[in-house]
Design a protein around this motif. Sequence first.
Motif, short mmCIF file in Angstrom:
data_model
loop_
_atom_site.label_atom_id
_atom_site.label_comp_id
_atom_site.label_asym_id
_atom_site.label_seq_id
_atom_site.Cartn_x
_atom_site.Cartn_y
_atom_site.Cartn_z
N SER A 35 0.46 -0.27 3.77
CA SER A 35 -0.40 -1.02 2.85
C SER A 35 -1.82 -1.08 3.40
CB SER A 35 0.14 -2.43 2.62
OG SER A 35 0.32 -3.10 3.85
N PRO A 36 -2.81 -0.98 2.50
CA PRO A 36 -4.20 -0.99 2.96
C PRO A 36 -4.57 -2.33 3.58
CG PRO A 36 -4.08 -0.88 0.55
CD PRO A 36 -2.68 -0.85 1.07
N MET A 37 -5.37 -2.26 4.63
CA MET A 37 -5.88 -3.47 5.28
C MET A 37 -7.30 -3.71 4.76
SD MET A 37 -4.29 -2.93 9.10
CE MET A 37 -4.72 -4.56 9.68
N LEU A 38 -7.94 -4.75 5.24
CA LEU A 38 -9.29 -5.07 4.76
C LEU A 38 -10.31 -3.99 5.13
CD1 LEU A 38 -9.40 -8.90 5.49
CD2 LEU A 38 -9.02 -7.76 3.30
N GLU A 39 -10.15 -3.39 6.30
CA GLU A 39 -11.06 -2.35 6.73
C GLU A 39 -10.78 -1.07 5.95
OE1 GLU A 39 -9.01 -3.96 8.78
OE2 GLU A 39 -10.28 -5.19 10.06
N ILE A 42 -7.86 2.06 6.85
CA ILE A 42 -6.84 1.58 7.78
C ILE A 42 -5.69 1.02 6.97
CG2 ILE A 42 -6.25 0.02 9.67
CD1 ILE A 42 -9.18 0.02 10.47
N TYR A 43 -4.48 1.49 7.29
CA TYR A 43 -3.28 1.01 6.63
C TYR A 43 -2.37 0.37 7.66
CZ TYR A 43 -3.91 3.18 2.06
OH TYR A 43 -4.35 3.51 0.80
N ASN A 44 -1.70 -0.69 7.27
CA ASN A 44 -0.70 -1.34 8.10
C ASN A 44 0.65 -0.71 7.85
OD1 ASN A 44 0.18 -3.71 9.82
ND2 ASN A 44 1.45 -4.00 8.01
N LEU A 45 1.39 -0.46 8.91
CA LEU A 45 2.76 0.03 8.80
C LEU A 45 3.68 -1.18 8.97
CD1 LEU A 45 4.35 3.05 10.65
CD2 LEU A 45 5.55 0.92 10.32
N HIS A 86 -2.31 11.30 2.99
CA HIS A 86 -3.53 10.52 3.27
C HIS A 86 -4.06 10.93 4.65
CE1 HIS A 86 -2.35 7.85 -0.06
NE2 HIS A 86 -1.14 7.93 0.43
N PRO A 87 -4.68 12.09 4.77
CA PRO A 87 -5.01 12.63 6.10
C PRO A 87 -6.16 11.95 6.84
CG PRO A 87 -5.83 14.06 4.37
CD PRO A 87 -5.00 13.01 3.70
N ASN A 88 -6.96 11.15 6.17
CA ASN A 88 -8.15 10.61 6.83
C ASN A 88 -8.07 9.13 7.16
OD1 ASN A 88 -9.54 13.12 6.73
ND2 ASN A 88 -9.85 12.77 4.55
N ILE A 89 -6.88 8.59 7.19
CA ILE A 89 -6.76 7.16 7.46
C ILE A 89 -6.16 6.91 8.84
CG2 ILE A 89 -6.61 6.53 5.03
CD1 ILE A 89 -3.54 6.34 7.04
N TRP A 90 -6.37 5.70 9.33
CA TRP A 90 -5.73 5.21 10.56
C TRP A 90 -4.54 4.36 10.13
CZ3 TRP A 90 -6.64 6.01 15.68
CH2 TRP A 90 -7.80 6.72 16.00
N ILE A 91 -3.50 4.38 10.94
CA ILE A 91 -2.32 3.55 10.70
C ILE A 91 -2.20 2.56 11.85
CG2 ILE A 91 0.17 3.53 10.41
CD1 ILE A 91 -0.34 6.54 9.44
N TYR A 92 -2.15 1.30 11.51
CA TYR A 92 -2.06 0.20 12.47
C TYR A 92 -0.62 -0.29 12.48
CZ TYR A 92 -2.60 -4.55 14.28
OH TYR A 92 -2.48 -5.71 14.99
N ALA A 93 -0.09 -0.54 13.68
CA ALA A 93 1.27 -1.06 13.79
C ALA A 93 1.39 -2.00 14.98
CB ALA A 93 2.27 0.09 13.96
#
Length: 152
Positions: A35-39, A42-45, A86-93
């Motif tokens: 899911s997308p985060m505020l930034e 950046i997506y949250n896993l 979605h190749p250009n995003i960061w994933i936060y976990a």
Amino acid sequence: MKLHRYEYLTEGNAELYKFTSVGPNGEIKKLVVYSPMLEDDIYNLAFGDYNETTDLIDDKVATNNDDSQKVLATVASTLYVFTNKHPNIWIYATGSTASRTRLYRMGINKYYDIVVNDFEIMGEYKNEWENYMFGKDYQAFAVHRKNTKFEL
């Protein structure tokens, strides 16, 4: 990444994955949600057992279905599918508890030689982000796909 994993279902934007853990405690439905985060970018896993009553992920329950490596390999494989889409995003976990965060770190360490070829891996240590290093007690992780396309 060719690890023993569960088959899963996903559709459309590849932000939701469903699979079933099978073990001594029966069949347990699992969800992985990006899911997308505020930034921007950046997506949250989020990952855990599917609670049919609330229609939400329960990320605090201990399933103890003797398949944690297969479950983690399944979650990791969704990273490949999601980042192909979605190749250009960061994933936060991060784990819902310190022990789960430690479990994620152990998984990164175990498969580091495989994953580092495909992803840039960062760790959050004392509120600062740095390139991932073994032996650090990270509070969170972020990964970004390198410029490659993956095949499962």
